[in-house]
Design an enzyme around this catalytic site. Structure first.
Site, PDB file in Angstrom:
ATOM      1  N   THR A  72      34.904  32.300  50.031  1.00  0.00           N
ATOM      2  CA  THR A  72      34.225  31.602  48.939  1.00  0.00           C
ATOM      3  C   THR A  72      34.845  32.035  47.618  1.00  0.00           C
ATOM      4  O   THR A  72      35.371  33.135  47.494  1.00  0.00           O
ATOM      5  CB  THR A  72      32.713  31.884  48.928  1.00  0.00           C
ATOM      6  OG1 THR A  72      32.471  33.266  48.609  1.00  0.00           O
ATOM      7  CG2 THR A  72      32.087  31.554  50.274  1.00  0.00           C
ATOM      8  N   GLY A  73      34.790  31.136  46.637  1.00  0.00           N
ATOM      9  CA  GLY A  73      35.496  31.428  45.400  1.00  0.00           C
ATOM     10  C   GLY A  73      36.977  31.568  45.646  1.00  0.00           C
ATOM     11  O   GLY A  73      37.642  32.418  45.061  1.00  0.00           O
ATOM     12  N   GLY A  74      37.511  30.711  46.509  1.00  0.00           N
ATOM     13  CA  GLY A  74      38.876  30.886  46.998  1.00  0.00           C
ATOM     14  C   GLY A  74      39.949  30.117  46.254  1.00  0.00           C
ATOM     15  O   GLY A  74      41.083  30.045  46.727  1.00  0.00           O
ATOM     16  N   GLY A 102      42.467  33.620  41.461  1.00  0.00           N
ATOM     17  CA  GLY A 102      42.257  35.056  41.374  1.00  0.00           C
ATOM     18  C   GLY A 102      42.227  35.771  42.709  1.00  0.00           C
ATOM     19  O   GLY A 102      43.033  35.518  43.608  1.00  0.00           O
ATOM     20  N   GLY A 105      40.068  35.574  45.119  1.00  0.00           N
ATOM     21  CA  GLY A 105      39.766  34.694  46.251  1.00  0.00           C
ATOM     22  C   GLY A 105      41.001  33.996  46.777  1.00  0.00           C
ATOM     23  O   GLY A 105      41.230  33.936  47.994  1.00  0.00           O
ATOM     24  N   SER A 159      31.704  45.317  42.960  1.00  0.00           N
ATOM     25  CA  SER A 159      32.360  45.674  41.709  1.00  0.00           C
ATOM     26  C   SER A 159      32.056  47.124  41.391  1.00  0.00           C
ATOM     27  O   SER A 159      30.950  47.614  41.664  1.00  0.00           O
ATOM     28  CB  SER A 159      31.866  44.793  40.564  1.00  0.00           C
ATOM     29  OG  SER A 159      32.332  45.272  39.319  1.00  0.00           O
ATOM     30  N   TYR A 161      25.021  41.655  35.540  1.00  0.00           N
ATOM     31  CA  TYR A 161      26.131  41.585  36.497  1.00  0.00           C
ATOM     32  C   TYR A 161      26.179  42.837  37.364  1.00  0.00           C
ATOM     33  O   TYR A 161      26.291  42.759  38.596  1.00  0.00           O
ATOM     34  CB  TYR A 161      27.450  41.407  35.750  1.00  0.00           C
ATOM     35  CG  TYR A 161      28.658  41.452  36.650  1.00  0.00           C
ATOM     36  CD1 TYR A 161      29.016  40.344  37.406  1.00  0.00           C
ATOM     37  CD2 TYR A 161      29.449  42.599  36.738  1.00  0.00           C
ATOM     38  CE1 TYR A 161      30.131  40.378  38.239  1.00  0.00           C
ATOM     39  CE2 TYR A 161      30.556  42.643  37.563  1.00  0.00           C
ATOM     40  CZ  TYR A 161      30.892  41.531  38.305  1.00  0.00           C
ATOM     41  OH  TYR A 161      31.976  41.559  39.136  1.00  0.00           O
TER      42      TYR A 161
END
Length: 250
Positions: free
Chosen positions: A12-14, A17, A19, A138, A151
């Site tokens: 996901t988020g691929g 960056g 991903g 993170s 975040y």
């Protein structure tokens, strides 16, 4: 032969960056990759980068249940289940406690926490026994960085999920681990810090703060993900792997 030969994966988020670098690395290791993200044009470009014979794109927002259902229907249609799930999609913004609005908090947790939870939950019927789930955390979860409260809290939740889900899924041999990057040079991070000029200042800071003397690259995070996705990490369960050039360790 790659260490993921014949495997099916989802990132996901691929589209950009970390991903995208991860999707490329998984494909290079032999996996077929489904990539998802919110912007169709970027996904189409990502598939070209990965290789059209090695990847499929499904447009979607992980905070929307119907989009996740559409993603997993595409995976199901391939008929081979799912061996590697990289729950990487996330959003970030610098907002102080005083500036935090309900909208900012809700959006951050809708994507980073709720979206991650249902990305994994909805994959459960497809995950093959012995599959690997890698969550993108993170180093912010461990630090009190100003203006990053929502975040950081969302990524602390992601790290907690890995521990709980590892226990819940161990009966199926499914491993859940976290990769926690810091100071990685990506288009998304450039946007978060305020543009290219601000990123130059971050690079200068990294040169003095980070043991490696530089910012990290997406491919370096992708290498850690590929390791956790493979049988080379078969005895690593519920762990949090830092890819931070030593900044959180030294």
């Amino acid at each position: 032969m790659g260490q993921l030969e014949g495997k099916t994966s989802v990132v996901t988020g691929g589209s950009t960056g970390i991903g995208l670098a991860t999707a490329v690395r998984l494909a290079d290791e032999g996996a077929y990759v489904f990539v998802t993200g919110r912007r169709e044009s970027e996904l189409e470009a990502a598939v070209k980068t990965i290789g059209a014979d090695r990847a499929s794109a499904v447009v979607g927002d992980i905070s929307k249940a119907e989009d996740l259902d559409r993603l997993y229907e595409a995976v199901r249609a391939r008929g081979k289940g799912l061996d590697v799930l990289v729950a990487n999609a996330g959003i970030a913004a610098f907002v102080t406690l005083e500036q935090t609005t309900e909208e900012h908090f809700d959006q951050t947790f809708a994507v980073n926490v709720r979206g991650t939870l249902f990305t994994v939950q909805k994959a459960l019927p497809l995950l093959n026994d012995g599959a690997s789930v890698v969550l993108t955390g993170s180093t912010a979860a461990d630090r009190g960085m100003e203006a990053f409260g929502a975040y950081a809290a969302s990524k602390a939740a992601v790290r907690s999920f890995a521990r709980t889900w590892s226990n819940e899924l161990k009966g199926r041999g499914i491993r859940v681990n976290v990769v926690s990057p810091a100071m990685i040079e990506t288009p998304g991070n450039t946007a978060v810090v305020g543009g290219e000029e601000a990123m130059r200042a971050v690079r200068e800071t990294a040169a003095t703060m980070v043991a490696k003397g530089r910012m990290g690259q997406s491919e370096e995070v992708a290498a850690a993900v590929a390791f956790l996705a493979s049988e080379q990490s078969s005895y690593i369960v519920g762990a949090n792997i830092y890819v931070d050039g030593g900044v959180n360790q030294l």
